[in-house]
Scaffold this motif. Sequence first.
Motif, PDB file in Angstrom:
ATOM      1  N   SER A 328       0.844  -1.196   0.000  1.00  0.00           N
ATOM      2  CA  SER A 328       0.000   0.000   0.000  1.00  0.00           C
ATOM      3  C   SER A 328       0.878   1.245   0.000  1.00  0.00           C
ATOM      4  O   SER A 328       2.077   1.173   0.296  1.00  0.00           O
ATOM      5  CB  SER A 328      -0.901   0.014   1.245  1.00  0.00           C
ATOM      6  OG  SER A 328      -0.099   0.201   2.415  1.00  0.00           O
ATOM      7  N   PRO A 329       0.275   2.421  -0.311  1.00  0.00           N
ATOM      8  CA  PRO A 329       1.052   3.668  -0.221  1.00  0.00           C
ATOM      9  C   PRO A 329       1.556   3.925   1.190  1.00  0.00           C
ATOM     10  O   PRO A 329       2.613   4.540   1.378  1.00  0.00           O
ATOM     11  CB  PRO A 329       0.038   4.743  -0.648  1.00  0.00           C
ATOM     12  CG  PRO A 329      -0.992   4.015  -1.437  1.00  0.00           C
ATOM     13  CD  PRO A 329      -1.082   2.642  -0.822  1.00  0.00           C
ATOM     14  N   GLN A 330       0.794   3.460   2.175  1.00  0.00           N
ATOM     15  CA  GLN A 330       1.200   3.654   3.574  1.00  0.00           C
ATOM     16  C   GLN A 330       2.324   2.698   3.971  1.00  0.00           C
ATOM     17  O   GLN A 330       3.124   2.990   4.858  1.00  0.00           O
ATOM     18  CB  GLN A 330       0.003   3.454   4.509  1.00  0.00           C
ATOM     19  CG  GLN A 330      -1.112   4.480   4.350  1.00  0.00           C
ATOM     20  CD  GLN A 330      -1.934   4.263   3.093  1.00  0.00           C
ATOM     21  OE1 GLN A 330      -2.138   3.118   2.663  1.00  0.00           O
ATOM     22  NE2 GLN A 330      -2.394   5.351   2.487  1.00  0.00           N
ATOM     23  N   GLN A 331       2.370   1.529   3.305  1.00  0.00           N
ATOM     24  CA  GLN A 331       3.417   0.528   3.560  1.00  0.00           C
ATOM     25  C   GLN A 331       4.108   0.198   2.228  1.00  0.00           C
ATOM     26  O   GLN A 331       3.923  -0.883   1.689  1.00  0.00           O
ATOM     27  CB  GLN A 331       2.789  -0.733   4.161  1.00  0.00           C
ATOM     28  CG  GLN A 331       2.101  -0.530   5.499  1.00  0.00           C
ATOM     29  CD  GLN A 331       3.106  -0.290   6.617  1.00  0.00           C
ATOM     30  OE1 GLN A 331       4.234  -0.781   6.569  1.00  0.00           O
ATOM     31  NE2 GLN A 331       2.710   0.471   7.626  1.00  0.00           N
ATOM     32  N   PRO A 332       4.898   1.135   1.700  1.00  0.00           N
ATOM     33  CA  PRO A 332       5.456   0.948   0.346  1.00  0.00           C
ATOM     34  C   PRO A 332       6.719   0.080   0.306  1.00  0.00           C
ATOM     35  O   PRO A 332       7.616   0.323  -0.492  1.00  0.00           O
ATOM     36  CB  PRO A 332       5.754   2.383  -0.095  1.00  0.00           C
ATOM     37  CG  PRO A 332       6.112   3.086   1.179  1.00  0.00           C
ATOM     38  CD  PRO A 332       5.282   2.441   2.268  1.00  0.00           C
ATOM     39  N   HIS A 333       6.764  -0.917   1.173  1.00  0.00           N
ATOM     40  CA  HIS A 333       7.947  -1.788   1.184  1.00  0.00           C
ATOM     41  C   HIS A 333       7.884  -2.744  -0.003  1.00  0.00           C
ATOM     42  O   HIS A 333       6.854  -3.374  -0.250  1.00  0.00           O
ATOM     43  CB  HIS A 333       8.003  -2.586   2.494  1.00  0.00           C
ATOM     44  CG  HIS A 333       7.879  -1.714   3.720  1.00  0.00           C
ATOM     45  ND1 HIS A 333       8.741  -0.691   3.984  1.00  0.00           N
ATOM     46  CD2 HIS A 333       6.962  -1.726   4.725  1.00  0.00           C
ATOM     47  CE1 HIS A 333       8.390  -0.092   5.117  1.00  0.00           C
ATOM     48  NE2 HIS A 333       7.306  -0.698   5.574  1.00  0.00           N
ATOM     49  N   HIS A 334       8.977  -2.866  -0.718  1.00  0.00           N
ATOM     50  CA  HIS A 334       8.979  -3.707  -1.916  1.00  0.00           C
ATOM     51  C   HIS A 334      10.294  -4.470  -2.054  1.00  0.00           C
ATOM     52  O   HIS A 334      10.817  -4.617  -3.144  1.00  0.00           O
ATOM     53  CB  HIS A 334       8.705  -2.856  -3.161  1.00  0.00           C
ATOM     54  CG  HIS A 334       9.528  -1.589  -3.233  1.00  0.00           C
ATOM     55  ND1 HIS A 334       9.202  -0.458  -2.531  1.00  0.00           N
ATOM     56  CD2 HIS A 334      10.656  -1.297  -3.912  1.00  0.00           C
ATOM     57  CE1 HIS A 334      10.096   0.482  -2.781  1.00  0.00           C
ATOM     58  NE2 HIS A 334      10.989  -0.001  -3.609  1.00  0.00           N
ATOM     59  N   PHE A 335      10.787  -4.919  -0.928  1.00  0.00           N
ATOM     60  CA  PHE A 335      12.052  -5.653  -0.928  1.00  0.00           C
ATOM     61  C   PHE A 335      11.959  -6.923  -1.770  1.00  0.00           C
ATOM     62  O   PHE A 335      12.888  -7.274  -2.495  1.00  0.00           O
ATOM     63  CB  PHE A 335      12.454  -6.010   0.508  1.00  0.00           C
ATOM     64  CG  PHE A 335      13.598  -6.998   0.571  1.00  0.00           C
ATOM     65  CD1 PHE A 335      14.899  -6.585   0.350  1.00  0.00           C
ATOM     66  CD2 PHE A 335      13.367  -8.349   0.814  1.00  0.00           C
ATOM     67  CE1 PHE A 335      15.950  -7.495   0.374  1.00  0.00           C
ATOM     68  CE2 PHE A 335      14.407  -9.271   0.844  1.00  0.00           C
ATOM     69  CZ  PHE A 335      15.707  -8.827   0.627  1.00  0.00           C
ATOM     70  N   VAL A 336      10.834  -7.627  -1.676  1.00  0.00           N
ATOM     71  CA  VAL A 336      10.698  -8.900  -2.395  1.00  0.00           C
ATOM     72  C   VAL A 336      10.818  -8.671  -3.893  1.00  0.00           C
ATOM     73  O   VAL A 336      11.530  -9.403  -4.588  1.00  0.00           O
ATOM     74  CB  VAL A 336       9.361  -9.591  -2.053  1.00  0.00           C
ATOM     75  CG1 VAL A 336       9.172 -10.837  -2.924  1.00  0.00           C
ATOM     76  CG2 VAL A 336       9.322  -9.972  -0.581  1.00  0.00           C
ATOM     77  N   PHE A 337      10.130  -7.628  -4.403  1.00  0.00           N
ATOM     78  CA  PHE A 337      10.198  -7.395  -5.847  1.00  0.00           C
ATOM     79  C   PHE A 337      11.584  -6.932  -6.272  1.00  0.00           C
ATOM     80  O   PHE A 337      12.088  -7.330  -7.335  1.00  0.00           O
ATOM     81  CB  PHE A 337       9.151  -6.366  -6.281  1.00  0.00           C
ATOM     82  CG  PHE A 337       9.058  -6.233  -7.779  1.00  0.00           C
ATOM     83  CD1 PHE A 337       8.515  -7.249  -8.547  1.00  0.00           C
ATOM     84  CD2 PHE A 337       9.557  -5.110  -8.423  1.00  0.00           C
ATOM     85  CE1 PHE A 337       8.458  -7.147  -9.935  1.00  0.00           C
ATOM     86  CE2 PHE A 337       9.499  -4.999  -9.800  1.00  0.00           C
ATOM     87  CZ  PHE A 337       8.948  -6.025 -10.558  1.00  0.00           C
ATOM     88  N   LEU A 338      12.219  -6.109  -5.469  1.00  0.00           N
ATOM     89  CA  LEU A 338      13.599  -5.697  -5.763  1.00  0.00           C
ATOM     90  C   LEU A 338      14.513  -6.911  -5.818  1.00  0.00           C
ATOM     91  O   LEU A 338      15.362  -7.035  -6.713  1.00  0.00           O
ATOM     92  CB  LEU A 338      14.089  -4.717  -4.689  1.00  0.00           C
ATOM     93  CG  LEU A 338      13.756  -3.244  -4.873  1.00  0.00           C
ATOM     94  CD1 LEU A 338      14.178  -2.460  -3.643  1.00  0.00           C
ATOM     95  CD2 LEU A 338      14.465  -2.686  -6.098  1.00  0.00           C
ATOM     96  N   ASP A 339      14.330  -7.790  -4.857  1.00  0.00           N
ATOM     97  CA  ASP A 339      15.155  -8.998  -4.790  1.00  0.00           C
ATOM     98  C   ASP A 339      14.901  -9.896  -6.000  1.00  0.00           C
ATOM     99  O   ASP A 339      15.834 -10.444  -6.600  1.00  0.00           O
ATOM    100  CB  ASP A 339      14.834  -9.746  -3.485  1.00  0.00           C
ATOM    101  CG  ASP A 339      15.956 -10.675  -3.061  1.00  0.00           C
ATOM    102  OD1 ASP A 339      17.125 -10.283  -3.189  1.00  0.00           O
ATOM    103  OD2 ASP A 339      15.649 -11.796  -2.622  1.00  0.00           O
TER     104      ASP A 339
END
Length: 413
Positions: A328-339
């Motif tokens: 979500s915009p409030q939780q914009p964590h995207h480590f998995v996709f970066l990885d």
Amino acid sequence: MNNSGFSQYYHSSDEQVVYAHLQWCVDNEQPQKLIQRFFNLFVQGGEYPDLAVNLALGRIVDSDLANIEFQYVLNRSCYILINRWRKQVRHQWAIPELINIFDQTPSGLPSCWTAKRLRSLVKRFTQTEQYQALRRLSKVFEEKIRAEADKKNDHVEGLISRYPYLYDHCFLTDDSPDEQRQEIRDMRMQAQETFEDDLSKYLTFKHIPLEQRLILPTVENPTLLTDKKLNFALKHFTGKVDGYHTYDDLAKIFVNQSHKARTYRTFKEEFYEYLTDTVDTKYAKKHFNNRLYRELQGTLSHNDSQKVNDTLMAGTCRKLLNFLVVESPQQPHHFVFLDLSSNLGVTHSIGLLLKIVLICRKVKSDLEKRFSILFNHYATFPRDKVSWLVESLENLNIAFGLNWGKLKFLPQI
């Protein structure tokens, strides 16, 4: 800015009337209006709303010294405006616009002899050194404006028009009226069709023998991918990813099998196999697969003993997109996709997401929303700092075009 180009020995009160008028205008009017006023006064000629200024300019034009002196009067008049605008960044665009009016053709015949003579004098002015100097100055500001525009476009936000699937989520809000929603839908459809047409034309062009291509107008690559990466994406999204089946084939096979699953838990086991059977890398086996398995096992686990249905399937896919891309915009964590992107490569990562959407097409909008969150999160970043995101957006454009648009069986480069 130096205004010393006008005559050293001809200072009539008529000139001062014109200069004072232009000075008042540049102090009180917006550039767009003043450029039109300048055109009407000097290029069009004839009737001008300020009678005193019109008469003063007429006397300058009709004077015996006009052939010599008018170029200096006009040059000085230009600089009165330029000197003010150059000090205000927001108005510097008007400087090239002002100089460009001398390329415009007056409308209609001259209204009188004076207007005819004025047009002749202005035409002669465009052959003088003063005018050439103004042209060179104009180029400086044109380059500056272009550089500023390029700098802005060099950021991720400048790419929004390239990705129609982001339009709904970037241009609409929950309370957008129906009329606006329809307008954005029309924009989206038009942009999608343009992209698909441009890509088809480009790939067709690349298949023309080189000796024929050299005599044809060049067709540009409509993506931001290199030809090599574009070709790889086309092959991957249309080819047999497991050696036997395309992504679409695999999705249809899985959907048919999933209806036979005894429980939701069984469905998740089979879903895991479906997703990982084409992710055959050392990274996947050591890191990603275990993480994905744990995520699936914990998804809606209170339904594990139930029979799988469309609602459960859609809910599972949405949860998985949150996990794989961003929540979500409030939780914009995207480590998995970066990885994923770093280790599997962008095209394979988009392929994995495509497998999810192909078995439950109603979550396509959810995937689009996930990428709109990433797009907005990185909007002010230079493109080259988030090349993985730009490459992902381009790959998604191609994948959507091949599976939901008119891009079918495209020739590869």
